[in-house]
Design an enzyme around this catalytic site. Structure first.
Site, mmCIF file in Angstrom:
data_model
loop_
_atom_site.group_PDB
_atom_site.id
_atom_site.type_symbol
_atom_site.label_atom_id
_atom_site.label_comp_id
_atom_site.label_asym_id
_atom_site.label_seq_id
_atom_site.Cartn_x
_atom_site.Cartn_y
_atom_site.Cartn_z
ATOM 1 C CG ASN A 150 57.950 84.564 14.923
ATOM 2 O OD1 ASN A 150 58.016 84.205 15.122
ATOM 3 N ND2 ASN A 150 58.269 83.833 13.712
ATOM 4 C CD GLU A 248 57.142 72.561 14.218
ATOM 5 O OE1 GLU A 248 57.727 73.390 13.536
ATOM 6 O OE2 GLU A 248 56.577 72.248 14.586
ATOM 7 C CB CYS A 282 59.333 80.096 10.741
ATOM 8 S SG CYS A 282 57.166 79.747 11.437
ATOM 9 C CD GLU A 459 54.757 73.781 18.388
ATOM 10 O OE1 GLU A 459 53.880 73.728 19.244
ATOM 11 O OE2 GLU A 459 55.282 74.058 17.546
HETATM 12 P P1 NAD Z 1 65.788 82.233 19.078
HETATM 13 O O1 NAD Z 1 66.340 80.563 18.887
HETATM 14 O O2 NAD Z 1 66.912 83.364 19.595
HETATM 15 O O3 NAD Z 1 64.559 81.992 20.801
HETATM 16 C C1 NAD Z 1 63.748 81.166 20.752
HETATM 17 C C2 NAD Z 1 63.497 81.276 22.532
HETATM 18 O O4 NAD Z 1 64.386 80.721 22.683
HETATM 19 C C3 NAD Z 1 63.757 82.283 22.985
HETATM 20 O O5 NAD Z 1 62.744 82.760 24.304
HETATM 21 C C4 NAD Z 1 64.915 82.659 23.834
HETATM 22 O O6 NAD Z 1 65.140 83.515 24.730
HETATM 23 C C5 NAD Z 1 65.483 80.668 24.120
HETATM 24 N N1 NAD Z 1 66.187 80.640 24.450
HETATM 25 C C6 NAD Z 1 67.555 81.292 23.301
HETATM 26 N N2 NAD Z 1 68.792 80.476 23.973
HETATM 27 C C7 NAD Z 1 68.880 79.556 24.812
HETATM 28 C C8 NAD Z 1 68.593 78.327 25.415
HETATM 29 N N3 NAD Z 1 70.500 78.300 25.727
HETATM 30 N N4 NAD Z 1 68.115 77.926 26.883
HETATM 31 C C9 NAD Z 1 67.066 77.738 25.517
HETATM 32 N N5 NAD Z 1 65.694 78.513 25.146
HETATM 33 C C10 NAD Z 1 67.066 79.513 25.128
HETATM 34 O O7 NAD Z 1 64.703 82.274 17.656
HETATM 35 P P2 NAD Z 1 63.889 84.324 17.692
HETATM 36 O O8 NAD Z 1 64.914 85.056 17.382
HETATM 37 O O9 NAD Z 1 63.391 84.579 19.231
HETATM 38 O O10 NAD Z 1 62.768 83.442 17.311
HETATM 39 C C11 NAD Z 1 63.126 83.458 14.924
HETATM 40 C C12 NAD Z 1 63.501 82.141 14.747
HETATM 41 O O11 NAD Z 1 62.130 81.418 14.820
HETATM 42 C C13 NAD Z 1 63.592 82.187 13.298
HETATM 43 O O12 NAD Z 1 64.333 81.149 12.588
HETATM 44 C C14 NAD Z 1 61.808 81.349 12.756
HETATM 45 O O13 NAD Z 1 62.002 80.320 12.366
HETATM 46 C C15 NAD Z 1 62.256 80.540 14.255
HETATM 47 N N6 NAD Z 1 60.158 80.397 14.685
HETATM 48 C C16 NAD Z 1 60.126 79.013 13.450
HETATM 49 C C17 NAD Z 1 58.724 78.290 13.677
HETATM 50 C C18 NAD Z 1 57.788 77.181 13.521
HETATM 51 O O14 NAD Z 1 56.975 77.309 14.059
HETATM 52 N N7 NAD Z 1 58.631 76.495 12.855
HETATM 53 C C19 NAD Z 1 57.836 79.405 13.791
HETATM 54 C C20 NAD Z 1 57.848 80.589 14.507
HETATM 55 C C21 NAD Z 1 59.020 81.033 14.628
#
Ligand code: NAD
Length: 479
Positions: A150, A248, A282, A459
């Site tokens: 995102n 995060e 998020c 962060e």
């Molecule tokens: P996601 O958890 O599906 O993926 C995030 C990353 O993790 C991707 O690069 C993905 O390929 C990787 N990943 C997936 N499985 C993995 C594994 N088993 N081991 C290691 N890495 C793995 O999240 P998304 O759909 O890309 O993003 C949306 C989510 O991110 C929402 O829940 C949102 O709230 C959160 N988000 C949080 C913040 C924050 O700072 N708190 C900021 C932006 C987004």
């Protein structure tokens, strides 16, 4: 293949196992390019290269690192239009938001260029005469950075910049849906003279590349942003390897609107917080907790302004809200819209829209008459949907705001200093906003949450030093 974009490992552009198509969520007929999908052996190669390059990199000292980060910042600014266009094409954010995000990435690199020269330490008097004690900060080593889709420019930037500033080496794995922006950033970092091995880009599936990073013995720290289930899995795997982790994750951010709020301010904050960037932040306001006296006027105004938002292709000049990032996420959103009805809400908007192109367009949605017990009020949707929860007074508003497993950002719209102060102190969230949207933060101060939203050190800002460095206590007796 002509448009194949490769991984950057040890200063070389290398193919992975296969290529993944990157398509535009505003227009599925627009093929952005093919991107390498790495393997566990690519991660191994990157980690080995990073580890081998570290001593020379650290010997260069902070000025070389500051100058590199400064050059990267300048290049990102110079290429903001191109990178922003890529970001809008692959993620779906409207172009002005995408360019603003890229400029934010440049600001982050510039901020950490300065921080590289301000690495703090302490000299403390020893309890033993003749002995000096110094508490020094040193780089952690090879860090693995795993990022979501995102914020394809800003989130990688706010992890890469402090990691490099403090003398670490990096393996970055961007989300599968947005390799293009990360690839452009990687090219800039490489071309601006980052030594081979110090910055590596390995694209590909989380279950393969991300997993391999979390398990690799040379990668000693993982900074992850993404969903709660992935964060939990990473924390478990990292614990086995005794790795440092920073997570995060999600949010279900409350925005309280008190009777005494300025209606224009409250509506503008909720419209922005809930729906801009298609609600895919998020920090998005997904629970609008509204006091009874202002409730009807607020809902009427917000509904009118929400329905007037122009949803369309990210690159179209008149679009205010771009598409949902993928067909899978669109289906999740539509399922929650249906669930809101089943749970007893009056639903306004939320339907799939036909756009001028083959994209994943959805009208923003308000779920009226929601309660905080409903699933739509408890689970992160990550789309342009907000529940409106009516409350009687400040105490009830605060209780509802805090009744969540998440605690990322929280806001209140009020003209009362008493309420504003009480909310700032008593709400359980990492970031709190008064008369401002829950989303939209500065780049030079800490970012992060409490409860299920975050784990580990904060962060951004000067607090980033805590994750990207380790402390050494040095004793010296001159004899
Ligand atoms: P996601 O958890 O599906 O993926 C995030 C990353 O993790 C991707 O690069 C993905 O390929 C990787 N990943 C997936 N499985 C993995 C594994 N088993 N081991 C290691 N890495 C793995 O999240 P998304 O759909 O890309 O993003 C949306 C989510 O991110 C929402 O829940 C949102 O709230 C959160 N988000 C949080 C913040 C924050 O700072 N708190 C900021 C932006 C987004």
């Amino acid at each position: 293949m002509q448009d194949a974009h490769l991984n950057l490992i040890d200063g070389m552009w290398l193919p992975g196992d296969h290529l993944i198509q990157n398509r535009n969520p505003s227009d599925q007929s627009d093929l952005i390019g093919h991107y390498a999908a790495g393997t566990a052996s690519d991660v191994d190669r990157a980690a080995q290269a990073a580890s081998a390059a570290l001593p020379d990199w650290q010997a260069k000292g902070p000025l070389a690192r500051a100058e590199l980060l400064d050059r990267i910042a300048r290049r990102i600014d110079e290429e903001a239009a191109v990178i922003g266009r890529m970001l809008a094409r692959e993620e779906g954010k409207i172009l002005p938001e995408a360019i603003a995000e890229v400029r934010r990435a440049a600001q982050v690199f510039r901020f950490f260029a300065g921080e590289a020269l301000r690495l703090p330490g302490e000299a403390i008097a020893s309890v033993r005469p003749g002995v000096d004690v110094e508490v020094m900060r040193e780089a952690v080593g090879v860090v693995g950075l795993i990022t979501p889709w995102n914020f394809p420019a800003a989130i990688p930037a706010w992890k890469i910049a402090p990691a490099l500033a403090y003398g670490n080496a990096v393996v970055l794995k961007p989300a599968e849906l947005v390799p293009g922006t990360a690839h452009l950033l990687a090219r800039i970092i490489h071309e601006e003279g980052c030594p081979p091995g110090i910055f590596n880009l390995v694209m590909g599936p989380g279950s393969v590349v991300g997993q391999a990073m979390v398990e690799h013995p040379l990668i000693v720290a993982i900074s992850f942003t993404g969903s709660v289930p992935t964060g939990r899995a990473i924390a478990r795997a990292a614990a086995l390897g005794m790795k440092r982790v920073q997570l995060e994750m999600g949010g279900k951010n409350p925005m309280v609107v008190m009777d005494d709020a300025d209606l224009d301010t409250a509506v503008a904050a909720c419209l922005n917080g809930a729906f801009f960037s298609t609600g895919q932040r998020c920090t998005a306001s997904s629970r609008l907790i509204v006091q009874s006296g202002i409730h009807d006027a607020f809902v009427e105004r917000l509904t009118k302004e929400m329905l007037a938002l122009r949803v369309g292709p990210a690159l179209a000049e008149d679009s205010q809200i771009g598409p949902v990032v993928s067909v899978a996420q669109l289906q999740v959103n539509l399922d929650y819209v249906a669930l809101a009805r089943t749970e007893g809400c009056e639903v306004i908007g939320g339907e799939r829209l036909n756009g001028p192109t083959d994209g994943f367009f959805q009208r923003p949605a308000l779920f009226l008459n929601a309660s905080n017990r409903m699933r739509i009020s408890r689970e992160e949707i990550f789309g342009p949907c907000a529940a409106v929860i009516r409350v009687g007074d400040f105490d009830e508003a605060l209780e509802v705001a805090n009744d969540s497993e998440f605690g990322l950002s929280a806001g209140i719209c009020t003209n009362s200093l008493t309420y504003a102060r009480a909310f700032r102190h008593r709400v359980r969230a990492g970031m709190v906003m008064v008369n401002l949207p829950t989303a939209g933060v500065d780049f030079h101060v800490p970012f992060g949450g409490t409860k299920g939203s975050s784990f580990g050190p904060r962060e951004q800002g000067r607090h980033a030093v805590e994750f990207y460095t380790t402390v050494k206590t040095a004793y010296c007796f001159a004899g």
